[in-house]
Design a protein around this motif. Structure first.
Motif, PDB file in Angstrom:
ATOM      1  N   VAL A   5       0.864  -1.176   0.000  1.00 32.26           N
ATOM      2  CA  VAL A   5       0.000   0.000   0.000  1.00 32.26           C
ATOM      3  C   VAL A   5       0.902   1.229   0.000  1.00 32.26           C
ATOM      4  O   VAL A   5       1.762   1.366   0.875  1.00 32.26           O
ATOM      5  N   VAL A   6       0.717   2.099  -0.995  1.00 31.20           N
ATOM      6  CA  VAL A   6       1.511   3.327  -1.064  1.00 31.20           C
ATOM      7  C   VAL A   6       0.579   4.501  -0.771  1.00 31.20           C
ATOM      8  O   VAL A   6      -0.259   4.874  -1.592  1.00 31.20           O
ATOM      9  N   SER A   7       0.710   5.042   0.420  1.00 27.02           N
ATOM     10  CA  SER A   7      -0.154   6.140   0.850  1.00 27.02           C
ATOM     11  C   SER A   7       0.382   7.459   0.290  1.00 27.02           C
ATOM     12  O   SER A   7       1.553   7.787   0.455  1.00 27.02           O
ATOM     13  N   VAL A   8      -0.500   8.189  -0.395  1.00 30.23           N
ATOM     14  CA  VAL A   8      -0.100   9.471  -0.989  1.00 30.23           C
ATOM     15  C   VAL A   8      -0.318  10.560   0.063  1.00 30.23           C
ATOM     16  O   VAL A   8      -1.449  10.862   0.439  1.00 30.23           O
ATOM     17  N   LEU A   9       0.792  11.099   0.544  1.00 26.67           N
ATOM     18  CA  LEU A   9       0.737  12.111   1.611  1.00 26.67           C
ATOM     19  C   LEU A   9       0.458  13.495   1.031  1.00 26.67           C
ATOM     20  O   LEU A   9       0.793  13.735  -0.119  1.00 26.67           O
ATOM     21  N   LYS A  10      -0.130  14.421   1.830  1.00 23.68           N
ATOM     22  CA  LYS A  10      -0.467  14.133   3.199  1.00 23.68           C
ATOM     23  C   LYS A  10      -1.895  13.622   3.337  1.00 23.68           C
ATOM     24  O   LYS A  10      -2.253  12.986   4.333  1.00 23.68           O
ATOM     25  N   GLY A  11      -2.723  13.936   2.362  1.00 18.63           N
ATOM     26  CA  GLY A  11      -4.169  13.765   2.515  1.00 18.63           C
ATOM     27  C   GLY A  11      -4.654  12.369   2.845  1.00 18.63           C
ATOM     28  O   GLY A  11      -5.674  12.217   3.515  1.00 18.63           O
ATOM     29  N   SER A  12      -3.944  11.322   2.372  1.00 17.34           N
ATOM     30  CA  SER A  12      -4.496   9.971   2.553  1.00 17.34           C
ATOM     31  C   SER A  12      -4.067   9.319   3.863  1.00 17.34           C
ATOM     32  O   SER A  12      -4.396   8.158   4.106  1.00 17.34           O
ATOM     33  N   CYS A  13      -3.314  10.037   4.713  1.00 13.61           N
ATOM     34  CA  CYS A  13      -2.743   9.353   5.891  1.00 13.61           C
ATOM     35  C   CYS A  13      -3.831   8.761   6.786  1.00 13.61           C
ATOM     36  O   CYS A  13      -3.667   7.657   7.310  1.00 13.61           O
ATOM     37  N   ILE A  14      -4.936   9.435   6.939  1.00 17.17           N
ATOM     38  CA  ILE A  14      -5.977   8.937   7.854  1.00 17.17           C
ATOM     39  C   ILE A  14      -6.740   7.776   7.198  1.00 17.17           C
ATOM     40  O   ILE A  14      -6.928   6.717   7.799  1.00 17.17           O
ATOM     41  N   PHE A  15      -7.135   7.972   5.939  1.00 16.30           N
ATOM     42  CA  PHE A  15      -7.833   6.891   5.226  1.00 16.30           C
ATOM     43  C   PHE A  15      -6.953   5.645   5.136  1.00 16.30           C
ATOM     44  O   PHE A  15      -7.396   4.530   5.432  1.00 16.30           O
ATOM     45  N   ALA A  16      -5.681   5.833   4.750  1.00 17.26           N
ATOM     46  CA  ALA A  16      -4.797   4.665   4.576  1.00 17.26           C
ATOM     47  C   ALA A  16      -4.629   3.923   5.891  1.00 17.26           C
ATOM     48  O   ALA A  16      -4.633   2.686   5.922  1.00 17.26           O
ATOM     49  N   VAL A  42     -13.597  19.000   2.992  1.00 18.17           N
ATOM     50  CA  VAL A  42     -12.512  18.952   3.985  1.00 18.17           C
ATOM     51  C   VAL A  42     -12.844  17.899   5.039  1.00 18.17           C
ATOM     52  O   VAL A  42     -13.975  17.463   5.168  1.00 18.17           O
ATOM     53  N   GLY A  43     -11.800  17.537   5.800  1.00 17.54           N
ATOM     54  CA  GLY A  43     -11.968  16.592   6.896  1.00 17.54           C
ATOM     55  C   GLY A  43     -11.468  15.215   6.517  1.00 17.54           C
ATOM     56  O   GLY A  43     -11.236  14.913   5.346  1.00 17.54           O
ATOM     57  N   TYR A  44     -11.242  14.372   7.545  1.00 17.31           N
ATOM     58  CA  TYR A  44     -10.764  13.002   7.350  1.00 17.31           C
ATOM     59  C   TYR A  44      -9.528  13.009   6.447  1.00 17.31           C
ATOM     60  O   TYR A  44      -9.400  12.239   5.508  1.00 17.31           O
ATOM     61  N   GLY A  45      -8.607  13.927   6.725  1.00 20.72           N
ATOM     62  CA  GLY A  45      -7.356  14.016   5.963  1.00 20.72           C
ATOM     63  C   GLY A  45      -7.327  15.116   4.923  1.00 20.72           C
ATOM     64  O   GLY A  45      -6.260  15.587   4.539  1.00 20.72           O
ATOM     65  N   LEU A  46      -8.505  15.541   4.469  1.00 19.90           N
ATOM     66  CA  LEU A  46      -8.555  16.563   3.405  1.00 19.90           C
ATOM     67  C   LEU A  46      -8.470  17.954   4.030  1.00 19.90           C
ATOM     68  O   LEU A  46      -9.134  18.238   5.030  1.00 19.90           O
ATOM     69  N   ASP A  47      -7.679  18.814   3.387  1.00 20.48           N
ATOM     70  CA  ASP A  47      -7.430  20.125   3.994  1.00 20.48           C
ATOM     71  C   ASP A  47      -7.841  21.269   3.088  1.00 20.48           C
ATOM     72  O   ASP A  47      -8.011  21.110   1.886  1.00 20.48           O
ATOM     73  N   PHE A  48      -7.969  22.428   3.708  1.00 19.01           N
ATOM     74  CA  PHE A  48      -7.914  23.674   2.951  1.00 19.01           C
ATOM     75  C   PHE A  48      -6.823  24.503   3.615  1.00 19.01           C
ATOM     76  O   PHE A  48      -6.883  24.738   4.834  1.00 19.01           O
TER      77      PHE A  48
END
Ligand code: XMP
Length: 185
Positions: free
Chosen positions: A37-48, A153-159
């Motif tokens: 599993v290759v987590s694409v940072l930063k946004g996917s850290c929580i989902f992954a 936004v939320g669960y890893g997604l930012d603004f």
């Protein structure tokens, strides 16, 4: 932060059951086949991190960092900040995990880069898919939810670096992303 959210699109229970469903699909797809599993940072850290804990078969974990320099809500020029070591890519079955598939530019570039570096197979899994915004053709192999063309936004997604720690996914109020960046805190 909650005040900046127009409405909740996916609450914690919905996220949990959607992630369970996709984790079962991933488990079935890779049963008996080693994969990373290759987590694409930063946004996917929580989902992954939620996803892998629901996959009860052997896997390895790696990270790649991509960022796009836009105006905050629009994708701009894509920068790939770091990659896994070559030994973690060459000859491996990779599952790229990202927070959201929007224009498709990030994942299509990453799939190409992983193949260039010798990956045996590259598939993708996204938490959210915004098909209305696609600029390059791309289909994720696994996805949890489809969303309309809203800035979420939320669960890893930012603004502008904020809101990643909200436990749900919400649509950001327009006034939050249309006001000057210095006031968006
Ligand atoms: P592309 O356009 O390359 O975009 O498919 C993927 C990256 O763009 C960011 N993105 C968003 N981030 N809310 C966010 O917080 C959104 O609605 C949104 N749409 C795109 C995100 O970093 C994603 O990995």
């Amino acid at each position: 932060m909650d005040h900046d959210v127009e409405r909740i699109l996916f609450n914690e229970a919905e996220i949990r059951s959607g992630t369970d469903r996709v984790a079962a699909e991933v488990t079935a797809a890779y049963a008996g086949r080693p994969f990373t599993v290759v987590s694409v940072l930063k946004g996917s850290c929580i989902f992954a991190s939620d996803l892998i804990r629901r996959i009860p078969i052997p896997l390895e974990l790696a990270f790649v960092s991509a960022s796009s320099y836009g105006d905050g809500t629009q994708s701009g020029r894509l920068a790939l900040n770091f990659f896994p070591a070559e030994s973690e890519i060459a000859g491996r079955n990779l599952l790229l995990v990202d927070d959201i598939l929007d224009t498709g530019k990030t994942l299509s570039r990453l799939v190409g880069e992983m193949h260039k570096r010798g990956a045996a197979e590259v598939r993708s899994c996204v938490f959210l898919d915004k098909p209305a915004r696609r600029a390059v053709p791309f289909r994720a192999d696994f996805r949890v939810f489809e969303v309309d063309d809203l800035f979420v936004v939320g669960y890893g997604l930012d603004f502008a670096g904020h809101y990643r720690n909200l436990p749900y996914v919400g649509a950001l109020k327009r006034e939050c992303y249309e006001r000057p960046r210095s006031a968006a805190r």
